[in-house]
Design a protein around this motif. Structure first.
Motif, short mmCIF file in Angstrom:
data_model
loop_
_atom_site.label_atom_id
_atom_site.label_comp_id
_atom_site.label_asym_id
_atom_site.label_seq_id
_atom_site.Cartn_x
_atom_site.Cartn_y
_atom_site.Cartn_z
N TRP A 39 0.25 2.34 -11.03
CA TRP A 39 -1.14 2.59 -10.66
C TRP A 39 -1.94 1.30 -10.53
O TRP A 39 -2.96 1.26 -9.85
CB TRP A 39 -1.82 3.49 -11.69
CG TRP A 39 -1.26 4.86 -11.75
CD1 TRP A 39 -0.27 5.30 -12.58
CD2 TRP A 39 -1.63 5.97 -10.93
NE1 TRP A 39 -0.02 6.62 -12.33
CE2 TRP A 39 -0.83 7.05 -11.34
CE3 TRP A 39 -2.55 6.15 -9.91
CZ2 TRP A 39 -0.93 8.30 -10.74
CZ3 TRP A 39 -2.65 7.40 -9.33
CH2 TRP A 39 -1.84 8.46 -9.75
N ASN A 40 -1.48 0.23 -11.17
CA ASN A 40 -2.23 -1.02 -11.18
C ASN A 40 -1.93 -1.92 -9.98
O ASN A 40 -2.57 -2.94 -9.82
CB ASN A 40 -1.95 -1.79 -12.46
CG ASN A 40 -2.44 -1.06 -13.68
OD1 ASN A 40 -3.30 -0.19 -13.61
ND2 ASN A 40 -1.90 -1.40 -14.83
N ASN A 63 7.23 -1.52 -1.90
CA ASN A 63 7.03 -0.53 -0.83
C ASN A 63 6.39 0.71 -1.41
O ASN A 63 6.75 1.13 -2.52
CB ASN A 63 8.38 -0.14 -0.20
CG ASN A 63 9.08 -1.33 0.39
OD1 ASN A 63 8.55 -1.98 1.28
ND2 ASN A 63 10.27 -1.63 -0.11
N PRO A 64 5.48 1.30 -0.67
CA PRO A 64 4.90 2.56 -1.16
C PRO A 64 5.98 3.64 -1.21
O PRO A 64 6.93 3.60 -0.42
CB PRO A 64 3.84 2.91 -0.13
CG PRO A 64 3.95 1.94 0.97
CD PRO A 64 4.92 0.88 0.59
N PHE A 69 2.34 11.21 -2.93
CA PHE A 69 0.93 10.85 -2.90
C PHE A 69 0.45 10.86 -4.34
O PHE A 69 0.44 11.89 -5.00
CB PHE A 69 0.14 11.87 -2.06
CG PHE A 69 -1.33 11.59 -2.01
CD1 PHE A 69 -1.82 10.56 -1.22
CD2 PHE A 69 -2.21 12.34 -2.74
CE1 PHE A 69 -3.17 10.28 -1.17
CE2 PHE A 69 -3.57 12.08 -2.70
CZ PHE A 69 -4.04 11.06 -1.91
N LEU A 70 0.11 9.69 -4.85
CA LEU A 70 -0.36 9.58 -6.22
C LEU A 70 -1.88 9.61 -6.24
O LEU A 70 -2.53 8.96 -5.43
CB LEU A 70 0.11 8.26 -6.85
CG LEU A 70 1.62 8.05 -6.92
CD1 LEU A 70 1.90 6.66 -7.48
CD2 LEU A 70 2.28 9.11 -7.77
#
Length: 117
Positions: A39-40, A63-64, A69-70
């Motif tokens: 998350w950071n 990479n995402p 989807f967070l």
């Protein structure tokens, strides 16, 4: 990361965490670096640039996550988070069905969506 000395690991880790209020990466007692908190991370490529600067091209790739989807959900506690998300998804689905059904360019979808202009 296995090819790096402990000193290089400390240097890399310090450079990618010094500007952040909350750390993204952490190093355990054995010198293994891992993601501390996804998350950071804000996809600024700072950790990749530092690896290049250290002549460690390809050291890390960020990479995402695909198909994920967070998001953060805050609740007052009156409802369980699961209920909030499921209700929101149902409501969104209903509204999308209304919009999809009113693709007539002359139709005004706002009243059907419970909205006014």
């Amino acid at each position: 990361l296995n090819t790096m000395t402990l000193e290089e690991k400390h240097e890399w880790l310090a450079s990618v965490t010094e500007k952040r209020a909350k750390p993204v990466f952490k190093m355990d007692i054995d010198g293994k670096i891992s993601v501390h908190n996804v998350w950071n991370y804000n996809y600024d490529d700072e950790c990749i640039e530092k690896a290049r600067e250290m002549k460690k091209e390809g050291l890390v790739s960020i990479n995402p996550m695909q198909n994920r989807f967070l998001f953060t959900l805050e609740s007052t506690g009156a409802l369980p988070p699961e209920d909030i998300v499921l209700t929101a998804i149902r409501e969104l689905r209903t509204k999308l069905e209304v919009v999809n059904g009113s693709m007539d360019p002359d139709a005004d979808p706002m009243p059907a969506l419970g909205m006014e202009m």
